[in-house]
Write a protein that holds these residues in place. Structure first.
Motif, PDB file in Angstrom:
ATOM      1  N   ALA A  28       0.833  -1.205   0.000  1.00 53.03           N
ATOM      2  CA  ALA A  28       0.000   0.000   0.000  1.00 53.03           C
ATOM      3  C   ALA A  28       0.867   1.254   0.000  1.00 53.03           C
ATOM      4  O   ALA A  28       0.544   2.250  -0.665  1.00 53.03           O
ATOM      5  CB  ALA A  28      -0.931  -0.011   1.219  1.00 53.03           C
ATOM      6  N   GLY A  29       1.986   1.217   0.757  1.00 56.38           N
ATOM      7  CA  GLY A  29       2.874   2.383   0.811  1.00 56.38           C
ATOM      8  C   GLY A  29       3.506   2.675  -0.540  1.00 56.38           C
ATOM      9  O   GLY A  29       3.535   3.831  -0.989  1.00 56.38           O
ATOM     10  N   ASP A  30       4.028   1.626  -1.189  1.00 48.76           N
ATOM     11  CA  ASP A  30       4.629   1.819  -2.514  1.00 48.76           C
ATOM     12  C   ASP A  30       3.591   2.306  -3.523  1.00 48.76           C
ATOM     13  O   ASP A  30       3.873   3.175  -4.355  1.00 48.76           O
ATOM     14  CB  ASP A  30       5.246   0.511  -3.007  1.00 48.76           C
ATOM     15  N   THR A  31       2.395   1.745  -3.442  1.00 41.91           N
ATOM     16  CA  THR A  31       1.338   2.143  -4.368  1.00 41.91           C
ATOM     17  C   THR A  31       0.956   3.605  -4.169  1.00 41.91           C
ATOM     18  O   THR A  31       0.790   4.359  -5.138  1.00 41.91           O
ATOM     19  CB  THR A  31       0.107   1.241  -4.195  1.00 41.91           C
ATOM     20  N   ALA A  32       0.843   4.033  -2.923  1.00 47.30           N
ATOM     21  CA  ALA A  32       0.496   5.430  -2.644  1.00 47.30           C
ATOM     22  C   ALA A  32       1.576   6.374  -3.180  1.00 47.30           C
ATOM     23  O   ALA A  32       1.274   7.421  -3.767  1.00 47.30           O
ATOM     24  CB  ALA A  32       0.299   5.628  -1.149  1.00 47.30           C
ATOM     25  N   TRP A  33       2.844   6.006  -2.965  1.00 48.71           N
ATOM     26  CA  TRP A  33       3.927   6.856  -3.450  1.00 48.71           C
ATOM     27  C   TRP A  33       3.944   6.918  -4.973  1.00 48.71           C
ATOM     28  O   TRP A  33       4.136   7.987  -5.561  1.00 48.71           O
ATOM     29  CB  TRP A  33       5.269   6.352  -2.930  1.00 48.71           C
ATOM     30  N   MET A  34       3.702   5.797  -5.619  1.00 53.36           N
ATOM     31  CA  MET A  34       3.733   5.792  -7.082  1.00 53.36           C
ATOM     32  C   MET A  34       2.520   6.499  -7.690  1.00 53.36           C
ATOM     33  O   MET A  34       2.624   7.094  -8.762  1.00 53.36           O
ATOM     34  CB  MET A  34       3.837   4.362  -7.597  1.00 53.36           C
ATOM     35  N   LEU A 112       0.371  -7.522 -10.810  1.00 55.13           N
ATOM     36  CA  LEU A 112       1.376  -6.698 -10.147  1.00 55.13           C
ATOM     37  C   LEU A 112       2.621  -6.511 -11.006  1.00 55.13           C
ATOM     38  O   LEU A 112       2.985  -7.377 -11.802  1.00 55.13           O
ATOM     39  CB  LEU A 112       1.781  -7.303  -8.808  1.00 55.13           C
ATOM     40  N   SER A 113       3.262  -5.389 -10.816  1.00 48.91           N
ATOM     41  CA  SER A 113       4.618  -5.150 -11.289  1.00 48.91           C
ATOM     42  C   SER A 113       5.442  -4.851 -10.049  1.00 48.91           C
ATOM     43  O   SER A 113       5.387  -3.749  -9.502  1.00 48.91           O
ATOM     44  CB  SER A 113       4.661  -3.966 -12.258  1.00 48.91           C
ATOM     45  N   GLY A 114       6.177  -5.845  -9.565  1.00 51.14           N
ATOM     46  CA  GLY A 114       6.837  -5.694  -8.275  1.00 51.14           C
ATOM     47  C   GLY A 114       5.807  -5.624  -7.179  1.00 51.14           C
ATOM     48  O   GLY A 114       4.984  -6.526  -7.027  1.00 51.14           O
ATOM     49  N   THR A 115       5.790  -4.503  -6.443  1.00 47.64           N
ATOM     50  CA  THR A 115       4.863  -4.360  -5.317  1.00 47.64           C
ATOM     51  C   THR A 115       3.746  -3.372  -5.613  1.00 47.64           C
ATOM     52  O   THR A 115       3.033  -2.952  -4.702  1.00 47.64           O
ATOM     53  CB  THR A 115       5.622  -3.896  -4.063  1.00 47.64           C
ATOM     54  N   ILE A 116       3.578  -2.975  -6.879  1.00 49.66           N
ATOM     55  CA  ILE A 116       2.517  -2.050  -7.251  1.00 49.66           C
ATOM     56  C   ILE A 116       1.676  -2.667  -8.374  1.00 49.66           C
ATOM     57  O   ILE A 116       2.141  -3.566  -9.076  1.00 49.66           O
ATOM     58  CB  ILE A 116       3.074  -0.685  -7.703  1.00 49.66           C
ATOM     59  N   MET A 123       0.773   3.613 -16.085  1.00 44.08           N
ATOM     60  CA  MET A 123       0.490   5.043 -16.032  1.00 44.08           C
ATOM     61  C   MET A 123       1.749   5.857 -15.753  1.00 44.08           C
ATOM     62  O   MET A 123       1.945   6.938 -16.318  1.00 44.08           O
ATOM     63  CB  MET A 123      -0.565   5.333 -14.962  1.00 44.08           C
ATOM     64  N   PHE A 124       2.600   5.348 -14.881  1.00 43.81           N
ATOM     65  CA  PHE A 124       3.846   6.056 -14.584  1.00 43.81           C
ATOM     66  C   PHE A 124       4.704   6.166 -15.842  1.00 43.81           C
ATOM     67  O   PHE A 124       5.208   7.237 -16.178  1.00 43.81           O
ATOM     68  CB  PHE A 124       4.600   5.310 -13.480  1.00 43.81           C
ATOM     69  N   GLN A 125       4.830   5.069 -16.570  1.00 42.35           N
ATOM     70  CA  GLN A 125       5.622   5.098 -17.793  1.00 42.35           C
ATOM     71  C   GLN A 125       4.934   5.906 -18.890  1.00 42.35           C
ATOM     72  O   GLN A 125       5.603   6.511 -19.734  1.00 42.35           O
ATOM     73  CB  GLN A 125       5.894   3.669 -18.267  1.00 42.35           C
ATOM     74  N   ALA A 254      12.309   4.896  -8.361  1.00 46.95           N
ATOM     75  CA  ALA A 254      12.680   3.819  -7.439  1.00 46.95           C
ATOM     76  C   ALA A 254      11.560   2.788  -7.328  1.00 46.95           C
ATOM     77  O   ALA A 254      11.784   1.666  -6.874  1.00 46.95           O
ATOM     78  CB  ALA A 254      13.003   4.387  -6.062  1.00 46.95           C
ATOM     79  N   LEU A 255      10.349   3.169  -7.734  1.00 51.80           N
ATOM     80  CA  LEU A 255       9.171   2.298  -7.688  1.00 51.80           C
ATOM     81  C   LEU A 255       8.864   1.776  -6.289  1.00 51.80           C
ATOM     82  O   LEU A 255       8.240   0.728  -6.140  1.00 51.80           O
ATOM     83  CB  LEU A 255       9.320   1.108  -8.647  1.00 51.80           C
ATOM     84  N   ALA A 256       9.296   2.501  -5.287  1.00 50.39           N
ATOM     85  CA  ALA A 256       9.029   2.086  -3.913  1.00 50.39           C
ATOM     86  C   ALA A 256       9.177   3.290  -2.999  1.00 50.39           C
ATOM     87  O   ALA A 256       9.960   4.199  -3.279  1.00 50.39           O
ATOM     88  CB  ALA A 256       9.983   0.974  -3.474  1.00 50.39           C
ATOM     89  N   ALA A 257       8.438   3.280  -1.904  1.00 43.52           N
ATOM     90  CA  ALA A 257       8.537   4.337  -0.896  1.00 43.52           C
ATOM     91  C   ALA A 257       9.572   3.907   0.131  1.00 43.52           C
ATOM     92  O   ALA A 257       9.241   3.319   1.155  1.00 43.52           O
ATOM     93  CB  ALA A 257       7.175   4.570  -0.241  1.00 43.52           C
ATOM     94  N   GLY A 258      10.835   4.172  -0.162  1.00 45.92           N
ATOM     95  CA  GLY A 258      11.898   3.708   0.712  1.00 45.92           C
ATOM     96  C   GLY A 258      13.081   4.642   0.737  1.00 45.92           C
ATOM     97  O   GLY A 258      13.026   5.772   0.244  1.00 45.92           O
TER      98      GLY A 258
END
Length: 448
Positions: A28-34, A112-116, A123-125, A254-258
């Motif tokens: 959920a965190g990675d998805t929110a950040w992306m 999924l693509s990784g954790t999102i 959409m990001f791309q 980075a595709l992650a909230a880290g």
């Protein structure tokens, strides 16, 4: 299905040892950040780039310039859904993906693509794919037909952008870990490092912009009449939106909230500020006054140059890259352009082309092994090296090869596409249209 590369905006790293681990689950965190990053990058085009470019042209062409950015967003969004995403990110050859993901075939709500979600990765791309052709048209401001802009954007996004994205970021891409760039180094394999689009977005758009400016020719009166920006306030607002949006562009890759996204944000900001200052002082020393247009152009140059490196260098490396980028891009937009005599109206090549090339090469100089480590689903390090290993001759060579491949392919393909478009619809407006302004003659509207 197999997940897409762990770093969507980064170069695909060398494969590490296999680990028996559960497949990644939705974060959920990675998805929110992306989701946030995607919105930020979309904001970079409309309104960011639209205002940045719109303020720099003459008043009679401002609506046409804004229209180009808005139309690119609409057109490329549909093309990316239909075919572009598949060419870039579906399994295929080393040079181009297959058509397996046309119309997002096989991508469901739970894919999924990784954790999102893969739809979010799509959409990001998409936001990257949309802004890249829009950058090109700053080079030919005031003189290109709207119909030609639309047709060239469509062809270029499919023939140039998507294949280069696949070669650098796609599964099995030629520049992402196979072919000429297999040099040993602190990253296991010296594949081309492009964390967020220095090669794919900026060198691509800068070279295409230069070719377009050469093919269309100079604006009427160029070198004789002044072409002052009609409203630098708009350009400052646009540059500010680009700066803020670029955190989604770079840190989102980075595709992650880290911790890596946080470091990328710091590196990006420091490089941008340094480039704005170095351009400002270079202009102050050579021309006697620091201009508003200069400092915002320098900031954009810093954003461009740090884009390929931001996930692989420390803040100190970012500082140096930014300082160098401001001076080099200032020279490219003044001395180099005047010496060669081409009419790049809004300095697309000087900022995006030269900044992208400089940043790509300096990525190999300042890359730090520990910054490049990635982890598998179980948290184990699967790529990268331990320790702070700065500088790597093999990586610099790999970066140069990646730059050259991109330049050659983009230049040749862009030239051919421009000639095709010229035959089909004509590239340039006639002299009367150019004199009266594109707003009135192409769109039937004017700014009061």
């Amino acid at each position: 299905m197999a997940p897409l590369p762990a770093l969507a905006g980064a170069a695909v790293m060398a494969a590490g040892p296999a680990f028996a681990a559960d497949p990644p689950s939705l974060s959920a965190g990675d998805t929110a950040w992306m989701l946030t990053s995607t919105v930020l990058v979309l904001m970079m085009l409309i309104p960011g780039l639209a205002l940045f470019y719109g303020g720099m042209v003459r008043k009679m062409n401002v609506l046409a310039t804004l229209m180009q950015s808005f139309a690119c967003m609409c057109l490329i969004s549909i093309l990316w859904f239909v075919i572009g995403y598949s060419i870039a990110f579906a399994e295929g050859t080393a040079f181009v993906g297959s058509l397996a993901k046309m119309f997002l075939a096989g991508v469901e709500i739970g894919t999924l693509s990784g954790t999102i979600p893969e739809t979010l990765f799509f959409m990001f791309q998409l936001s990257f794919a949309a802004i890249t052709p829009a950058l090109i048209f700053g080079a030919v401001a005031d003189r290109m037909r709207f119909s030609a802009m639309l047709l060239f954007s469509a062809l270029w996004s499919i023939v140039v952008y998507a294949p280069v994205a696949h070669m650098v970021w796609g599964p099995g891409g030629f520049l992402g870990g196979t072919g000429l760039t297999d040099y040993p180094g602190p990253f296991g394999v010296g594949s081309v490092l492009d964390f967020a689009g220095g090669t794919v977005v900026h060198i691509n758009s800068g070279i295409a912009g230069l070719i377009a400016a050469l093919v269309l020719g100079k604006r009427k009166g160029y070198g004789r009449d002044p072409f002052p920006p009609h409203n630098l306030t708009l350009s400052v607002i646009g540059a500010a939106l680009l700066w803020v949006g670029w955190f989604g562009f770079n840190a989102g890759s980075a595709l992650a909230a880290g911790e890596r996204a946080a470091m990328v944000m710091a590196v990006t900001h420091i490089a941008t500020a340094a480039a704005g200052l170095s351009w400002m002082f270079a202009e102050w020393l050579t021309k006697g006054k620091p201009s508003v247009l200069g400092i915002i152009s320098g900031a954009i140059a810093g954003l461009v140059a740090i884009t390929p490196a931001c996930g692989f260098v420390t803040p100190t490396g970012g500082l140096i890259i930014g300082l160098v980028a401001g001076v080099v891009c200032f020279w490219a937009c003044t001395g180099l352009k005047h010496a060669l005599g081409y009419d790049d109206a809004l300095d697309v090549f000087g900022i995006h082309g030269m900044g992208g090339i400089l940043g790509a090469v300096l990525t190999g100089v300042f890359a730090v092994g520990a910054m490049s480590a990635t982890t598998g689903a179980d948290g184990a390090v699967v790529a990268g090296a331990s320790g702070l290993v700065e500088g790597n001759g093999g990586q610099v060579i790999a970066q140069i090869v990646g730059v050259l491949v991109t330049i050659v392919w983009c230049a040749i393909a862009s030239f051919v596409l421009l000639k095709i478009v010229d035959v089909l619809v004509g590239l340039r407006v006639d002299e009367e249209m150019e004199r009266d302004g594109l707003d009135l003659r192409l769109h039937g509207e004017t700014v009061p």
